[in-house]
Motif scaffolding. Structure first.
Motif, PDB file in Angstrom:
ATOM      1  N   VAL A 243       0.837  -1.204   0.000  1.00 22.68           N
ATOM      2  CA  VAL A 243       0.000   0.000   0.000  1.00 22.68           C
ATOM      3  C   VAL A 243       0.870   1.251   0.000  1.00 22.68           C
ATOM      4  O   VAL A 243       0.588   2.219  -0.710  1.00 22.68           O
ATOM      5  CB  VAL A 243      -0.948  -0.008   1.217  1.00 22.68           C
ATOM      6  N   LEU A 244       1.941   1.247   0.790  1.00 24.71           N
ATOM      7  CA  LEU A 244       2.834   2.402   0.848  1.00 24.71           C
ATOM      8  C   LEU A 244       3.433   2.704  -0.522  1.00 24.71           C
ATOM      9  O   LEU A 244       3.415   3.853  -0.992  1.00 24.71           O
ATOM     10  CB  LEU A 244       3.953   2.143   1.860  1.00 24.71           C
ATOM     11  N   LEU A 245       3.966   1.678  -1.190  1.00 29.94           N
ATOM     12  CA  LEU A 245       4.579   1.883  -2.506  1.00 29.94           C
ATOM     13  C   LEU A 245       3.538   2.290  -3.543  1.00 29.94           C
ATOM     14  O   LEU A 245       3.836   3.092  -4.436  1.00 29.94           O
ATOM     15  CB  LEU A 245       5.300   0.610  -2.952  1.00 29.94           C
ATOM     16  N   LEU A 246       2.320   1.761  -3.423  1.00 26.44           N
ATOM     17  CA  LEU A 246       1.253   2.144  -4.350  1.00 26.44           C
ATOM     18  C   LEU A 246       0.901   3.618  -4.183  1.00 26.44           C
ATOM     19  O   LEU A 246       0.732   4.340  -5.173  1.00 26.44           O
ATOM     20  CB  LEU A 246       0.024   1.273  -4.121  1.00 26.44           C
ATOM     21  N   ILE A 247       0.820   4.080  -2.941  1.00 26.93           N
ATOM     22  CA  ILE A 247       0.510   5.490  -2.687  1.00 26.93           C
ATOM     23  C   ILE A 247       1.612   6.387  -3.246  1.00 26.93           C
ATOM     24  O   ILE A 247       1.350   7.431  -3.857  1.00 26.93           O
ATOM     25  CB  ILE A 247       0.308   5.737  -1.175  1.00 26.93           C
ATOM     26  N   LEU A 248       2.863   5.982  -3.053  1.00 33.79           N
ATOM     27  CA  LEU A 248       3.977   6.764  -3.572  1.00 33.79           C
ATOM     28  C   LEU A 248       3.959   6.801  -5.100  1.00 33.79           C
ATOM     29  O   LEU A 248       4.251   7.836  -5.706  1.00 33.79           O
ATOM     30  CB  LEU A 248       5.303   6.197  -3.073  1.00 33.79           C
ATOM     31  N   LYS A 249       3.613   5.679  -5.719  1.00 38.40           N
ATOM     32  CA  LYS A 249       3.517   5.641  -7.185  1.00 38.40           C
ATOM     33  C   LYS A 249       2.389   6.546  -7.670  1.00 38.40           C
ATOM     34  O   LYS A 249       2.541   7.239  -8.685  1.00 38.40           O
ATOM     35  CB  LYS A 249       3.297   4.205  -7.662  1.00 38.40           C
ATOM     36  N   LEU A 250       1.274   6.541  -6.974  1.00 37.16           N
ATOM     37  CA  LEU A 250       0.164   7.407  -7.375  1.00 37.16           C
ATOM     38  C   LEU A 250       0.538   8.876  -7.232  1.00 37.16           C
ATOM     39  O   LEU A 250       0.088   9.718  -8.009  1.00 37.16           O
ATOM     40  CB  LEU A 250      -1.079   7.092  -6.531  1.00 37.16           C
ATOM     41  N   GLY A 251       1.359   9.181  -6.233  1.00 39.36           N
ATOM     42  CA  GLY A 251       1.808  10.558  -6.063  1.00 39.36           C
ATOM     43  C   GLY A 251       2.684  11.040  -7.198  1.00 39.36           C
ATOM     44  O   GLY A 251       2.775  12.235  -7.457  1.00 39.36           O
ATOM     45  N   HIS A 252       3.332  10.106  -7.902  1.00 42.50           N
ATOM     46  CA  HIS A 252       4.208  10.452  -9.033  1.00 42.50           C
ATOM     47  C   HIS A 252       3.568  10.078 -10.364  1.00 42.50           C
ATOM     48  O   HIS A 252       4.280   9.876 -11.347  1.00 42.50           O
ATOM     49  CB  HIS A 252       5.559   9.744  -8.891  1.00 42.50           C
ATOM     50  N   ILE A 253       2.244   9.986 -10.379  1.00 45.11           N
ATOM     51  CA  ILE A 253       1.579   9.525 -11.594  1.00 45.11           C
ATOM     52  C   ILE A 253       1.695  10.543 -12.723  1.00 45.11           C
ATOM     53  O   ILE A 253       1.558  10.205 -13.903  1.00 45.11           O
ATOM     54  CB  ILE A 253       0.093   9.207 -11.307  1.00 45.11           C
TER      55      ILE A 253
END
Length: 323
Positions: A243-253
């Motif tokens: 979940v943490l890595l997914l949130i970080l990826k979404l922040g850099h979408i």
């Protein structure tokens, strides 16, 4: 009078509590001074290279001239002039679509492979084989996109690529993979997945080491198979990291990968490959329109902030928010 006395007592009590908390915090900081000392270089780095440059965001609201500097340049009239220029650009829709599509493809197709690789390595019982595979899979992470571009040309070139030679040898027609709008996004996504496969798996492997081994022992006693243990123990144990890595990826979408796309793309695939960063580089930097580039960068950061906050709130429903 009694009320004043009560208020005064509460004020003194609150002041004493704050002083006690400050003393406790000071003692804790001193007790862990070695850790704070190790943290200091990272803090200094972010202050110098991340927070201080934020002052330059003001360029987005000015008609910036290099010779006049930030302070000497006049304010844009109206203040949203450069944002309006970007939004009214005939390329706005195409740029936004390409950026979102490429980024979403990378998130969707790039999340599962490192997890699967980490699970396979975690289940491997041959230590030497695990070490060799792990080394070979994370080595591409350290290759620059220039080197990877050379590898892709050697494989996919229409004239001399190995893949096209095989196709021609099988009686087919050669395909211009690197200049085709039908294949270019697939090449972008697959090359990034391959490049970061092993590096991403390291994070999940580290998270798996924190799982209590007694859980696996209890599962074996109950007769659970390896797949059952992976599904009910390993995956839930690394869920917070996922979940943490997914949130970080979404922040850099909004960052679809400037360095990769700038090296791999060409004018024939602008239709499907031109993103915000590449357009800003051509329009904002090469044409010295720094205010427009800053405006687009600020717009990207705002969208990224909304996505991070939104995804974090959504993840809290499953108890996995990062704050």
């Amino acid at each position: 009078m009694e009320q004043q006395i009560i208020v005064g007592q509460k004020t003194k009590a609150g002041r004493k509590a704050r002083e006690a908390n400050l003393k406790l915090s000071a003692k804790q900081i001193w007790a862990f001074r070695a850790f704070y000392l190790m943290l200091l270089p990272g803090v200094i780095y972010f202050v110098i290279f991340r927070y201080i440059p934020m002052y330059g965001v003001v360029i987005a609201f000015k008609d910036f001239q290099i010779l006049d500097g930030i302070l000497g340049s006049g304010w844009a009239d109206p203040w949203y002039k450069h944002f309006q220029t970007f939004f009214n650009s005939p390329y706005f829709g195409q740029l936004m679509a390409n950026t979102f599509i490429i980024s979403i493809y990378k998130v969707v197709f790039g999340m599962a492979p490192p997890i699967i690789m980490a699970l396979l390595l975690n289940e491997c019982r041959l230590r030497w084989f695990k070490t060799v595979v792990q080394t070979l899979t994370y080595m591409p992470h350290f290759l620059s996109w220039v080197i990877i571009y050379g590898i892709l040309i050697a494989l996919l070139s229409q004239n001399s690529g190995i893949v096209n030679r095989f196709i021609e040898g099988s009686g087919g027609q050669s395909i211009g993979f690197m200049t085709s709008v039908d294949y270019f996004r697939t090449i972008l996504v697959s090359s990034e997945v391959w490049k970061d496969l092993g590096w991403g798996a390291i994070i999940y492997l580290a998270a798996m080491t924190a799982i209590d081994p007694t859980l696996y022992e209890a599962a074996r006693v109950d007769g659970a198979s390896r797949l059952r243990m992976i599904w009910h123990i390993t995956l839930p144990g690394i869920r917070n990291v996922i979940v943490l890595l997914l949130i970080l990826k979404l922040g850099h979408i909004m960052d679809a990968g400037f360095d990769q796309i700038y090296i791999l793309y060409n004018i024939q695939v602008y239709q499907v490959a031109d993103i915000l960063d590449t357009w800003v580089f051509r329009t904002g930097l090469q044409q010295l329109n720094f205010s427009l580039g800053a405006a687009v960068g600020l717009f990207k950061s705002f969208i990224g902030l909304i996505l991070v906050l939104g995804s974090n709130q959504l993840s809290k429903k499953w108890g996995e928010g990062i704050w």
